[in-house]
Design an enzyme around this catalytic site. Structure first.
Site, short mmCIF file in Angstrom:
data_model
loop_
_atom_site.label_atom_id
_atom_site.label_comp_id
_atom_site.label_asym_id
_atom_site.label_seq_id
_atom_site.Cartn_x
_atom_site.Cartn_y
_atom_site.Cartn_z
N TYR A 1 15.87 30.54 -7.15
CA TYR A 1 16.76 29.46 -7.57
C TYR A 1 16.60 29.09 -9.05
CZ TYR A 1 16.40 29.10 -2.50
OH TYR A 1 16.34 29.39 -1.18
N TYR B 1 18.72 23.38 6.75
CA TYR B 1 18.57 24.60 5.95
C TYR B 1 18.11 25.71 6.88
CZ TYR B 1 16.80 28.14 2.82
OH TYR B 1 16.56 29.34 2.20
N ASP C 1 15.25 26.66 15.10
CA ASP C 1 14.71 27.32 13.91
C ASP C 1 13.34 26.70 13.61
OD1 ASP C 1 13.98 28.05 11.36
OD2 ASP C 1 15.92 27.65 10.43
N LYS D 1 7.73 32.42 8.30
CA LYS D 1 6.77 31.79 7.37
C LYS D 1 5.29 31.97 7.71
CE LYS D 1 9.52 28.79 4.54
NZ LYS D 1 10.94 28.62 4.86
C1 LIG Z 1 12.24 29.19 4.90
C2 LIG Z 1 13.17 28.90 5.98
C3 LIG Z 1 14.16 29.82 6.37
C4 LIG Z 1 14.37 31.14 5.65
O1 LIG Z 1 13.29 32.00 5.74
P1 LIG Z 1 13.12 33.18 4.66
O2 LIG Z 1 11.89 33.92 5.13
O3 LIG Z 1 12.95 32.53 3.32
O4 LIG Z 1 14.34 34.01 4.73
C5 LIG Z 1 14.97 29.48 7.43
N1 LIG Z 1 14.84 28.30 8.07
C6 LIG Z 1 13.90 27.40 7.73
C7 LIG Z 1 13.78 26.13 8.50
C8 LIG Z 1 13.04 27.65 6.67
O5 LIG Z 1 12.13 26.74 6.31
#
Ligand SMILES: *Cc1c(COP(=O)(O)O)cnc(C)c1O
Length: 430
Positions: A17, A144, A245, A274
């Site tokens: 970014y 997000y 997510d 992550k």
């Molecule tokens: C970081 C994140 C993503 C994206 O993961 P990447 O490994 O960066 O592609 C998706 N959803 C949430 C909630 C996140 O924190």
């Protein structure tokens, strides 16, 4: 040498970014160990970010390193099409111990965003197999879910991504963000509007996607567990799939292994990433129930149509297995609980500060929300001078430290926030 490296970087390498014309300054890192990031010919910084929620065991962990070294001498990668291997099998077997019984079918991929794409595709193929035209997703404002196109399309519609890519993004349905904080007083009426909304559109809705309990990059909001519980009831009522997510929240960060456990629900599809490898390798997974997998498998297409080149990478799987073992050995629950207490002591003393809107802590997540936008490069510089690595965004400073961190280091992290607040030009007023 240092200036050569930094100049080359500035000239040729894009960072997350930022622009190539006038990028934010970067700090050159030499190595990292325990909870410390050592700058090249500079000081060592206490890490408050776990490298974006990943490095839960800190850096250069011997147990994880040894597993990686062992694995690299056996095989670092092999295609997953038509081939399987013990690292993937052992990791998935171990992962099942942490998952609710209903979630049994694991799809491995390489990044969080891709795991979201996979989840959306699973959901679309599920409905296609059932012969229903459900092509829309419902998301929550300020969510997000990643940077790939489908993931962006279900992320907040008012942030820049939708504006930048305009009509190229598929349009989705959005419901308002949560009205009730994690510790807030729950009111049933929050759900009236959502029920009416879903009753109207359910026949075109494939799935609802959300971040359980914590909306991370959308403002570090902690919302009431009843919200997710009630939403799951509505998903059952209208036969809509629920995608959770847990890419940021998974692996104990919120105080539960998965944040959805606070709401006593089980999603139909779960995305993790992550912290999955303890911040060492890139890996993610999308996990669903036997029921969803069977419907997809019995459909006209039959196969699930996704298969990344680096699917099930053995190095990543071996270290992900080791990371799960380490979470148990280290008693992650106690680690997160302690961090929670220390951060409450360190941060709640800020609550009456005139520039601060809110201070909140959940598990090993500490958030200070300001009334004004933070001057990020300046704040970053002050943090580095103070011997900590903290990266604010917009009006928020948050701490998601490695689980192995000590009380002393948490106190230093909290003090550094007090310190930068003493600088009169830390905010950008617009
Ligand atoms: C970081 C994140 C993503 C994206 O993961 P990447 O490994 O960066 O592609 C998706 N959803 C949430 C909630 C996140 O924190």
């Amino acid at each position: 040498m240092k200036s050569f490296y930094l100049n080359f970087d500035k000239k040729h390498i894009w960072h997350p970014y930022t622009s190539m014309i006038n990028p934010f300054p970067c700090y050159l890192v030499d190595y990292a160990y325990d909870v410390y990031i050592k700058l090249y010919k500079g000081n060592k910084l206490i890490d408050g970010m776990s490298s974006w929620w990943g490095a839960i065991h800190g850096y250069n962990n011997k147990f994880l390193n040894d597993v990686l070294k062992d694995q690299i001498d056996k095989i670092s990668h092999v295609m997953f099409g038509g081939i399987t291997h013990i690292p993937a099998i052992k990791f998935c077997e171990k992962l099942l111990e942490f998952l609710p019984y209903e979630l049994q079918c694991i799809f491995l991929s390489d990044t969080g965003s891709v795991s979201i794409e996979v989840a959306l595709k699973m959901s679309l193929q599920y409905w296609q197999a059932l012969g229903e035209k459900r092509y829309n997703f419902v998301s929550i404002r300020r969510s997000y879910h990643g940077d790939t196109f489908a993931a962006m399309s279900v992320s907040d519609p008012n942030n820049s991504m939708h504006k930048i890519y305009g009509n190229f993004l598929s349009s989705q349905l959005f419901i308002d963000e949560f009205k009730c904080g994690f510790y807030g007083k729950w009111k049933e009426k929050y759900f009236d509007k959502i029920d009416i909304f879903l009753s109207k559109y359910h026949s075109i809705i494939s799935a609802i996607i959300l971040e359980p309990i914590v909306q991370a990059i959308g403002g570090m909001n902690f919302y009431h567990p009843n919200y997710l519980y009630k939403l799951k009831l509505l998903c059952n009522k209208y036969q809509i799939l629920l995608i959770c997510d847990e890419i940021a929240t998974g692996f104990g960060r919120t105080g539960r292994f998965f944040a959805f456990e606070y709401s006593n629900i089980v999603p139909d599809i779960l995305c993790i990433g992550k912290a999955i490898t303890g911040g060492t390798m890139t890996l993610a997974a999308t996990i669903t129930s036997r029921r969803v997998a069977d419907v997809i498998g019995n459909g006209k297409v039959g196969c699930f149509m996704h298969g990344p080149t680096f699917m099930g990478n053995p190095l990543a799987c071996s270290v992900a297995y080791a990371s799960l073992k380490l979470l148990c050995i280290n008693d992650w629950k106690l680690q997160v609980f302690n961090i929670s207490i220390w951060m409450k002591i360190g941060l709640f003393s800020l609550i009456n500060h005139p520039d601060i809107l809110d201070v909140r802590v959940l598990g090993a997540i500490g958030v200070v929300e300001f009334k004004y936008k933070i001057n990020i490069p300046y704040a970053q510089k002050l943090f580095v001078q103070n011997g900590v690595w903290v990266r604010p965004f917009e009006k928020i400073i948050y701490l998601v430290p490695p689980y192995i961190i000590s009380e002393e280091c948490i106190i230093k992290l909290c003090h550094s926030i007090h310190f930068i607040l003493s600088k009169f030009d830390i905010f950008i007023y617009d």
